[in-house]
Write a protein that holds these residues in place. Sequence first.
Motif, PDB file in Angstrom:
ATOM      1  N   MET A  70       0.811  -1.211   0.000  1.00 42.31           N
ATOM      2  CA  MET A  70       0.000   0.000   0.000  1.00 42.31           C
ATOM      3  C   MET A  70       0.851   1.269   0.000  1.00 42.31           C
ATOM      4  SD  MET A  70      -3.192  -0.700   2.573  1.00 42.31           S
ATOM      5  CE  MET A  70      -4.470  -1.870   2.176  1.00 42.31           C
ATOM      6  N   TYR A  71       2.102   1.182   0.459  1.00 40.47           N
ATOM      7  CA  TYR A  71       2.947   2.366   0.583  1.00 40.47           C
ATOM      8  C   TYR A  71       4.262   2.133  -0.146  1.00 40.47           C
ATOM      9  CZ  TYR A  71       4.874  -0.607   4.275  1.00 40.47           C
ATOM     10  OH  TYR A  71       5.410  -1.667   4.966  1.00 40.47           O
ATOM     11  N   ASP A  72       5.055   3.199  -0.302  1.00 37.00           N
ATOM     12  CA  ASP A  72       6.340   3.084  -0.986  1.00 37.00           C
ATOM     13  C   ASP A  72       7.469   3.503  -0.051  1.00 37.00           C
ATOM     14  OD1 ASP A  72       6.325   5.867  -0.913  1.00 37.00           O
ATOM     15  OD2 ASP A  72       5.569   6.055  -2.963  1.00 37.00           O
ATOM     16  N   GLU A  73       8.677   3.642  -0.622  1.00 41.76           N
ATOM     17  CA  GLU A  73       9.860   3.891   0.198  1.00 41.76           C
ATOM     18  C   GLU A  73       9.902   5.290   0.800  1.00 41.76           C
ATOM     19  OE1 GLU A  73      10.841   4.904  -4.086  1.00 41.76           O
ATOM     20  OE2 GLU A  73       9.862   3.270  -2.995  1.00 41.76           O
ATOM     21  N   THR A  74       8.971   6.173   0.404  1.00 40.77           N
ATOM     22  CA  THR A  74       8.983   7.538   0.927  1.00 40.77           C
ATOM     23  C   THR A  74       8.309   7.668   2.283  1.00 40.77           C
ATOM     24  OG1 THR A  74       6.896   8.100  -0.179  1.00 40.77           O
ATOM     25  CG2 THR A  74       8.952   8.430  -1.427  1.00 40.77           C
ATOM     26  N   CYS A  75       7.733   6.593   2.812  1.00 41.20           N
ATOM     27  CA  CYS A  75       7.065   6.678   4.119  1.00 41.20           C
ATOM     28  C   CYS A  75       8.063   7.161   5.174  1.00 41.20           C
ATOM     29  CB  CYS A  75       6.497   5.318   4.513  1.00 41.20           C
ATOM     30  SG  CYS A  75       5.736   5.327   6.158  1.00 41.20           S
ATOM     31  N   PRO A  76       7.753   8.229   5.898  1.00 37.58           N
ATOM     32  CA  PRO A  76       8.723   8.818   6.837  1.00 37.58           C
ATOM     33  C   PRO A  76       8.825   8.092   8.175  1.00 37.58           C
ATOM     34  CG  PRO A  76       6.691  10.079   6.885  1.00 37.58           C
ATOM     35  CD  PRO A  76       6.506   9.019   5.838  1.00 37.58           C
ATOM     36  N   PHE A  77       8.017   7.056   8.397  1.00 38.90           N
ATOM     37  CA  PHE A  77       7.999   6.414   9.702  1.00 38.90           C
ATOM     38  C   PHE A  77       8.932   5.204   9.790  1.00 38.90           C
ATOM     39  CE2 PHE A  77       3.565   8.131   9.218  1.00 38.90           C
ATOM     40  CZ  PHE A  77       3.818   9.272   9.965  1.00 38.90           C
ATOM     41  N   HIS A  78       9.591   4.871   8.691  1.00 37.20           N
ATOM     42  CA  HIS A  78      10.523   3.745   8.682  1.00 37.20           C
ATOM     43  C   HIS A  78      11.842   4.133   9.342  1.00 37.20           C
ATOM     44  CE1 HIS A  78       9.147   0.133   6.786  1.00 37.20           C
ATOM     45  NE2 HIS A  78       8.642   0.754   5.756  1.00 37.20           N
ATOM     46  N   ARG A  79      12.504   3.157   9.976  1.00 35.64           N
ATOM     47  CA  ARG A  79      13.929   3.278  10.234  1.00 35.64           C
ATOM     48  C   ARG A  79      14.641   3.059   8.903  1.00 35.64           C
ATOM     49  NH1 ARG A  79      16.162  -0.110  15.375  1.00 35.64           N
ATOM     50  NH2 ARG A  79      14.861   0.748  17.033  1.00 35.64           N
ATOM     51  N   ASN A  80      15.695   3.817   8.653  1.00 40.20           N
ATOM     52  CA  ASN A  80      16.391   3.663   7.377  1.00 40.20           C
ATOM     53  C   ASN A  80      16.887   2.237   7.174  1.00 40.20           C
ATOM     54  OD1 ASN A  80      16.014   6.319   6.558  1.00 40.20           O
ATOM     55  ND2 ASN A  80      17.860   7.041   7.614  1.00 40.20           N
ATOM     56  N   ALA A  81      17.396   1.606   8.262  1.00 41.39           N
ATOM     57  CA  ALA A  81      17.938   0.256   8.123  1.00 41.39           C
ATOM     58  C   ALA A  81      16.854  -0.774   7.853  1.00 41.39           C
ATOM     59  CB  ALA A  81      18.723  -0.119   9.377  1.00 41.39           C
ATOM     60  N   ASN A  83      14.054  -0.119   6.028  1.00 39.92           N
ATOM     61  CA  ASN A  83      13.275   0.244   4.846  1.00 39.92           C
ATOM     62  C   ASN A  83      13.718  -0.623   3.668  1.00 39.92           C
ATOM     63  OD1 ASN A  83      11.911   1.494   2.740  1.00 39.92           O
ATOM     64  ND2 ASN A  83      12.151   3.533   3.626  1.00 39.92           N
ATOM     65  N   CYS A  84      13.112  -1.808   3.574  1.00 41.39           N
ATOM     66  CA  CYS A  84      13.498  -2.758   2.527  1.00 41.39           C
ATOM     67  C   CYS A  84      13.246  -2.198   1.131  1.00 41.39           C
ATOM     68  CB  CYS A  84      12.741  -4.071   2.712  1.00 41.39           C
ATOM     69  SG  CYS A  84      13.144  -4.940   4.246  1.00 41.39           S
ATOM     70  N   LEU A  85      12.209  -1.386   0.984  1.00 39.32           N
ATOM     71  CA  LEU A  85      11.908  -0.821  -0.325  1.00 39.32           C
ATOM     72  C   LEU A  85      12.992   0.168  -0.746  1.00 39.32           C
ATOM     73  CD1 LEU A  85       8.071  -0.225   0.141  1.00 39.32           C
ATOM     74  CD2 LEU A  85       9.159  -2.039  -1.182  1.00 39.32           C
ATOM     75  N   ARG A  86      13.372   1.056   0.161  1.00 34.74           N
ATOM     76  CA  ARG A  86      14.411   2.042  -0.170  1.00 34.74           C
ATOM     77  C   ARG A  86      15.774   1.383  -0.355  1.00 34.74           C
ATOM     78  NH1 ARG A  86      14.709   6.943   3.840  1.00 34.74           N
ATOM     79  NH2 ARG A  86      12.782   7.418   2.719  1.00 34.74           N
ATOM     80  N   ASN A  87      16.040   0.348   0.432  1.00 33.59           N
ATOM     81  CA  ASN A  87      17.332  -0.330   0.354  1.00 33.59           C
ATOM     82  C   ASN A  87      17.393  -1.364  -0.766  1.00 33.59           C
ATOM     83  OD1 ASN A  87      18.287   1.129   2.570  1.00 33.59           O
ATOM     84  ND2 ASN A  87      17.473  -0.367   4.028  1.00 33.59           N
ATOM     85  N   LYS A  88      16.322  -1.455  -1.553  1.00 36.73           N
ATOM     86  CA  LYS A  88      16.290  -2.318  -2.740  1.00 36.73           C
ATOM     87  C   LYS A  88      16.566  -3.785  -2.405  1.00 36.73           C
ATOM     88  CE  LYS A  88      15.721   1.406  -5.161  1.00 36.73           C
ATOM     89  NZ  LYS A  88      14.368   1.763  -5.672  1.00 36.73           N
ATOM     90  N   ARG A  89      15.903  -4.266  -1.390  1.00 39.28           N
ATOM     91  CA  ARG A  89      16.061  -5.679  -1.062  1.00 39.28           C
ATOM     92  C   ARG A  89      15.559  -6.531  -2.216  1.00 39.28           C
ATOM     93  NH1 ARG A  89      14.282  -9.376   4.080  1.00 39.28           N
ATOM     94  NH2 ARG A  89      14.351 -11.334   2.943  1.00 39.28           N
ATOM     95  N   GLU A  90      16.266  -7.626  -2.452  1.00 34.48           N
ATOM     96  CA  GLU A  90      15.894  -8.508  -3.554  1.00 34.48           C
ATOM     97  C   GLU A  90      14.605  -9.274  -3.238  1.00 34.48           C
ATOM     98  OE1 GLU A  90      19.117 -11.091  -4.420  1.00 34.48           O
ATOM     99  OE2 GLU A  90      20.480  -9.492  -5.048  1.00 34.48           O
ATOM    100  N   ASN A  91      13.908  -9.618  -4.301  1.00 31.81           N
ATOM    101  CA  ASN A  91      12.715 -10.465  -4.215  1.00 31.81           C
ATOM    102  C   ASN A  91      11.580  -9.841  -3.398  1.00 31.81           C
ATOM    103  OD1 ASN A  91      13.965 -12.509  -5.729  1.00 31.81           O
ATOM    104  ND2 ASN A  91      14.866 -13.405  -3.882  1.00 31.81           N
ATOM    105  N   MET A  92      11.494  -8.537  -3.361  1.00 32.57           N
ATOM    106  CA  MET A  92      10.405  -7.905  -2.616  1.00 32.57           C
ATOM    107  C   MET A  92       9.044  -8.248  -3.222  1.00 32.57           C
ATOM    108  SD  MET A  92      11.274  -6.417   0.103  1.00 32.57           S
ATOM    109  CE  MET A  92       9.715  -5.589   0.406  1.00 32.57           C
ATOM    110  N   GLY A  93       9.010  -8.414  -4.543  1.00 24.18           N
ATOM    111  CA  GLY A  93       7.753  -8.805  -5.163  1.00 24.18           C
ATOM    112  C   GLY A  93       7.293 -10.172  -4.701  1.00 24.18           C
ATOM    113  N   VAL A  94       8.230 -11.098  -4.524  1.00 21.53           N
ATOM    114  CA  VAL A  94       7.897 -12.431  -4.035  1.00 21.53           C
ATOM    115  C   VAL A  94       7.437 -12.363  -2.579  1.00 21.53           C
ATOM    116  CG1 VAL A  94       8.816 -14.730  -3.542  1.00 21.53           C
ATOM    117  CG2 VAL A  94       9.504 -13.523  -5.623  1.00 21.53           C
TER     118      VAL A  94
END
Length: 323
Positions: A70-81, A83-94
């Motif tokens: 529902m949300y993307d990497e711009t959500c301000p409530f994440h800890r940077n470490a 934030n899997c979306l911002r950090n481009k973790r592999e297989n996020m779609g899976v």
Amino acid sequence: MELGSRRSYTTMPSKLRSSLLPRLLLVSLLLLIFYSTILRRPITSNLASPPPCDFFSGRWVYNPETSKPMYDETCPFHRNAWNCLRNKRENMGVINSWRWVPNGCGLSRIDPTRFLGLMRNKNVGFVGDSLNENFLVSFLCILRVADPSAVKWKKKKAWRGAYFRKFNVTVAYHRAVLLAKYQSQPIPSAEANQDGIKGIYRVDVDVPADEWINVSSFYDVLIFNSGHWWGYDKFPQETPLVFYRKGKPIDPPLDILQGFKVVLQHMVSYIQQEVPAKTLKFWRLQSPRHFYGGDWNQNGSCLLDKPLDKNQERRSEQRSKKD
């Protein structure tokens, strides 16, 4: 004679009424009870009512058609470490394609607008360890979809949280990993014993942690958890937990699992007695450990992109008990 006859005539009905009145009252009362009993009976139908849904009994189902969060990497409530979306973790779609499906009933996706509408002018608090924090971070980002004007909120000793202006709703997390109050007490090197103990962590089993002892009246809903910190990986032999009750060490001393049980007993008792009755209270259970290639403090990482199977869950539980 006439007077006597007239007197007899006039007195007989009163005697008759006096004898019949109690009987009429009794009959009326019995009829009232009879009909009220009939009316109270539930109306039965040939259609059997469906059993209540058990959301804890089900299975993980892979559905790639609903993989977008529902949300993307711009959500301000994440800890940077985190934030899997911002950090481009592999297989996020899976990872995002897995859905929990209860047996025998449906579980629809959360509607953030409806949730905030139902919670309007109320406050939700999470108290516990990082499992509650992990959930909170994702939860805040989901709710922000319904109110992009939400801002960070860290009052009342909250570790992190958000205030949703459109609905006047606060959702926050108070970090209290043991729930009870605990503090480090180092031992001077000159007094160090031969067992190699460098210090202790004093745990007052009957005193809630400072982070939440005075905030419970602020919240309309409270979600508690604890568990993963109760292990020797967090408190090894050189810095053990030592349990106190009423300001004095518990004798004989408790091991870490015994201490966990005693702390929970005291915290539940405190919550029942001190947290306002209007507050809705939940206890959140532990999730299985899922580190790959070692534990959290042994270079382990979370590289899995699918839920644990039954055998992996069983090994995780056994490892937790061993710890």
